[in-house]
Design a protein around this motif. Structure first.
Motif, PDB file in Angstrom:
ATOM      1  N   TYR A   3       0.841  -1.206   0.000  1.00 30.94           N
ATOM      2  CA  TYR A   3       0.000   0.000   0.000  1.00 30.94           C
ATOM      3  C   TYR A   3       0.871   1.249   0.000  1.00 30.94           C
ATOM      4  CZ  TYR A   3      -3.030   3.703   1.673  1.00 30.94           C
ATOM      5  OH  TYR A   3      -3.684   4.891   1.813  1.00 30.94           O
ATOM      6  N   ILE A   4       1.896   1.257   0.818  1.00 33.33           N
ATOM      7  CA  ILE A   4       2.778   2.420   0.886  1.00 33.33           C
ATOM      8  C   ILE A   4       3.510   2.625  -0.429  1.00 33.33           C
ATOM      9  CG2 ILE A   4       4.862   3.334   1.999  1.00 33.33           C
ATOM     10  CD1 ILE A   4       3.877   1.989   4.571  1.00 33.33           C
ATOM     11  N   CYS A   7       0.462   3.120  -3.453  1.00 32.33           N
ATOM     12  CA  CYS A   7      -0.500   4.214  -3.327  1.00 32.33           C
ATOM     13  C   CYS A   7       0.132   5.527  -2.884  1.00 32.33           C
ATOM     14  CB  CYS A   7      -1.607   3.823  -2.359  1.00 32.33           C
ATOM     15  SG  CYS A   7      -2.564   2.421  -2.949  1.00 32.33           S
ATOM     16  N   ILE A   8       1.004   5.467  -1.924  1.00 31.20           N
ATOM     17  CA  ILE A   8       1.557   6.712  -1.393  1.00 31.20           C
ATOM     18  C   ILE A   8       2.773   7.174  -2.196  1.00 31.20           C
ATOM     19  CG2 ILE A   8       2.624   7.760   0.639  1.00 31.20           C
ATOM     20  CD1 ILE A   8       0.778   5.998   2.326  1.00 31.20           C
ATOM     21  N   LEU A   9       3.692   6.263  -2.463  1.00 28.61           N
ATOM     22  CA  LEU A   9       4.906   6.642  -3.186  1.00 28.61           C
ATOM     23  C   LEU A   9       4.757   6.587  -4.702  1.00 28.61           C
ATOM     24  CD1 LEU A   9       7.569   4.797  -1.022  1.00 28.61           C
ATOM     25  CD2 LEU A   9       6.970   7.213  -0.967  1.00 28.61           C
ATOM     26  N   ASN A  10       3.714   5.928  -5.184  1.00 28.51           N
ATOM     27  CA  ASN A  10       3.467   5.773  -6.625  1.00 28.51           C
ATOM     28  C   ASN A  10       4.670   5.160  -7.352  1.00 28.51           C
ATOM     29  OD1 ASN A  10       0.863   6.813  -6.525  1.00 28.51           O
ATOM     30  ND2 ASN A  10       1.623   8.913  -6.675  1.00 28.51           N
ATOM     31  N   GLU A  11       5.237   4.136  -6.763  1.00 30.54           N
ATOM     32  CA  GLU A  11       6.372   3.425  -7.351  1.00 30.54           C
ATOM     33  C   GLU A  11       5.949   2.010  -7.714  1.00 30.54           C
ATOM     34  OE1 GLU A  11       9.591   4.397  -7.873  1.00 30.54           O
ATOM     35  OE2 GLU A  11       9.119   6.437  -7.243  1.00 30.54           O
TER      36      GLU A  11
END
Length: 83
Positions: A3-4, A7-11
């Protein structure tokens, strides 16, 4: 962690490392239980399944390190010292 990273880092690139680490962790007990006797008899009791499982687990930890390294900022190498 997915998820991190997604979704958050878009990697997307670190997820390849995480999937590879999961694959190595899954193969480790399979090698220990399923290939233990086969490897032991084929190598004349020099290598057994626990050796291969240890190698696979060590490789998985190394891949996890690469995944963690790929999602952190690489500003650690900046050697800026004001004079």
């Amino acid at each position: 962690m997915s998820y991190i990273v997604l979704c958050i880092l878009n990697e997307r690139h670190p997820m390849v490392y995480y999937f590879l680490a999961v694959l190595l962790f899954v193969l480790s007990p399979l090698a220990f239980f399923l290939l233990g006797r086969v490897l032991c008899t084929a190598s004349h009791q020099k290598v057994d399944g626990s050796f291969l499982a240890t190698v696979l687990e060590t490789a998985a930890v190394g891949v996890l390190y690469l995944a963690c390294k790929s999602i952190t900022e690489e500003s650690w190498d900046d050697e800026y010292y004001p004079s």
